[in-house]
Scaffold this active site. Structure first.
Site, mmCIF file in Angstrom:
data_model
loop_
_atom_site.group_PDB
_atom_site.id
_atom_site.type_symbol
_atom_site.label_atom_id
_atom_site.label_comp_id
_atom_site.label_asym_id
_atom_site.label_seq_id
_atom_site.Cartn_x
_atom_site.Cartn_y
_atom_site.Cartn_z
ATOM 1 N N SER A 12 0.848 -1.191 0.000
ATOM 2 C CA SER A 12 0.000 0.000 0.000
ATOM 3 C C SER A 12 0.880 1.237 0.000
ATOM 4 O O SER A 12 2.080 1.164 0.271
ATOM 5 C CB SER A 12 -0.935 -0.008 1.220
ATOM 6 O OG SER A 12 -0.197 -0.207 2.418
ATOM 7 N N GLU A 14 0.939 5.646 0.901
ATOM 8 C CA GLU A 14 0.294 6.730 1.645
ATOM 9 C C GLU A 14 0.524 8.078 0.973
ATOM 10 O O GLU A 14 1.610 8.368 0.478
ATOM 11 C CB GLU A 14 0.849 6.780 3.067
ATOM 12 C CG GLU A 14 0.183 7.838 3.948
ATOM 13 C CD GLU A 14 0.511 7.627 5.410
ATOM 14 O OE1 GLU A 14 0.195 6.531 5.923
ATOM 15 O OE2 GLU A 14 1.104 8.521 6.010
ATOM 16 N N ASP A 107 -3.279 14.663 16.948
ATOM 17 C CA ASP A 107 -2.814 15.762 17.793
ATOM 18 C C ASP A 107 -3.618 17.006 17.481
ATOM 19 O O ASP A 107 -4.142 17.166 16.381
ATOM 20 C CB ASP A 107 -1.328 16.052 17.545
ATOM 21 C CG ASP A 107 -0.454 14.854 17.886
ATOM 22 O OD1 ASP A 107 -0.447 14.460 19.066
ATOM 23 O OD2 ASP A 107 0.204 14.328 16.977
ATOM 24 N N PHE A 214 12.148 15.479 10.510
ATOM 25 C CA PHE A 214 10.882 14.789 10.717
ATOM 26 C C PHE A 214 11.051 13.619 11.673
ATOM 27 O O PHE A 214 10.189 13.367 12.524
ATOM 28 C CB PHE A 214 10.322 14.314 9.369
ATOM 29 C CG PHE A 214 8.943 13.737 9.468
ATOM 30 C CD1 PHE A 214 7.869 14.513 9.850
ATOM 31 C CD2 PHE A 214 8.711 12.400 9.183
ATOM 32 C CE1 PHE A 214 6.588 13.996 9.951
ATOM 33 C CE2 PHE A 214 7.446 11.853 9.281
ATOM 34 C CZ PHE A 214 6.374 12.664 9.660
ATOM 35 N N HIS A 264 4.142 -0.840 3.515
ATOM 36 C CA HIS A 264 3.325 0.357 3.353
ATOM 37 C C HIS A 264 4.282 1.517 3.082
ATOM 38 O O HIS A 264 5.062 1.909 3.947
ATOM 39 C CB HIS A 264 2.504 0.634 4.620
ATOM 40 C CG HIS A 264 1.631 1.842 4.541
ATOM 41 N ND1 HIS A 264 0.441 1.866 3.844
ATOM 42 C CD2 HIS A 264 1.773 3.089 5.080
ATOM 43 C CE1 HIS A 264 -0.118 3.060 3.968
ATOM 44 N NE2 HIS A 264 0.678 3.817 4.697
#
Length: 283
Positions: A12, A14, A107, A214, A264
């Protein structure tokens, strides 16, 4: 260590919802390319802090589904939303024919205060399962290197177990670059009696400074040797991409050989880096 029981490998990709029409055009082109090359089980689309991208997420989900014909799994976070707001969103997705949801705590945007009926992802999982039965395949997040806000690793495993017992069907991990952390997490899940597919999240390496920033925010460790190697390339982006593709491809190969149920890919709305890894794997 036992390998996970699911034999078929599922792949998959994202995306995040674009902010402009041009961004949407580029995303749909990327989705079409990835569909043709990988034929993923589904695409997922992220959901901004506190639901800040609710409309753009829904728009992206709808357009990707219509354009590619692939299943699309919207992310849904519960922080900052009431039960009725979440039910409205889920009803919209049900009417749209969406069959899979990625559930998260989420969040709040910086400087805002939560007005939430739920505070934890397991509560959202239970809410979806109670109200929609098996309408949705429910994905949850897993953190092989421990969630950055968890008190400790044991508490984090308990949190994950609560999500699974509340009705999760499968899980996607935060990305990592140390496969031992993934298989140690799988071992702990087996010891806790948890039996569900836990798919490794894969982040291609294309820009070291962005990745380092990140990773520091989300708690994903970049091993010291890997940091030093990437730092040695300085601004040589071509070398970073070449090394990154080779390293991540090798990691993915080992994960699949050792029993991971799929991969993924965090595509960052681009196809090049993901396809480089995919082609290296010769799947």
């Amino acid at each position: 260590m036992e390998t996970q029981k699911k034999l078929d490998k599922n792949f998959s990709c994202e995306f995040f919802p674009p902010k402009t029409d041009k961004g949407m055009e580029n995303l749909l082109s990327t989705a079409e390319t990835l569909k043709n090359e990988i034929n993923p089980e589904f695409f997922s689309v992220t959901f901004g802090a506190g639901g800040s991208t609710r409309e753009t997420t829904f728009n992206a989900v709808t357009k990707i589904q219509q354009s590619t014909g692939c299943d699309v799994a919207p992310h849904l976070s519960c922080i900052g939303s009431s039960k009725q707001q979440l039910k409205d969103i889920l009803d919209d997705y049900k009417n749209q024919g969406i069959k899979r949801i990625v559930t998260l705590r989420g969040d709040m945007p910086s400087g805002t205060v939560s007005q939430s009926d739920f505070n934890y992802a397991n509560e959202l999982v239970g809410f979806i399962r109670d109200n929609y039965n098996d309408q949705f395949h429910i994905e949850v997040a897993a953190y092989p290197e421990t969630h950055p806000q968890a008190e400790n690793a044991n508490q984090d495993m308990l949190n994950f177990k609560n999500k699974v017992l509340s009705g999760a069907d499968s899980a996607i991990t935060q990305y990592f670059y140390n496969i031992d952390s993934y298989f140690y997490f799988i071992d702990n899940c087996e010891k806790a009696g948890l039996d569900l597919p836990i798919v490794p999240g894969i982040m291609p390496i294309t820009n070291y400074s962005n990745l380092a920033r990140f990773s520091d925010m989300c708690g994903a460790e970049i091993p010291r040797w890997l940091r030093r190697k990437l730092e040695s390339y300085a601004d040589d982006t071509d070398s970073i991409k070449e090394f990154g593709a080779d390293f991540v491809s090798s990691m993915c190969q080992k994960l699949l050989e050792m029993g991971a149920p799929g991969l993924h890919f965090y595509s960052m709305n681009q196809s090049e880096a993901t396809l480089k890894i995919w082609n290296n794997l010769k799947l």
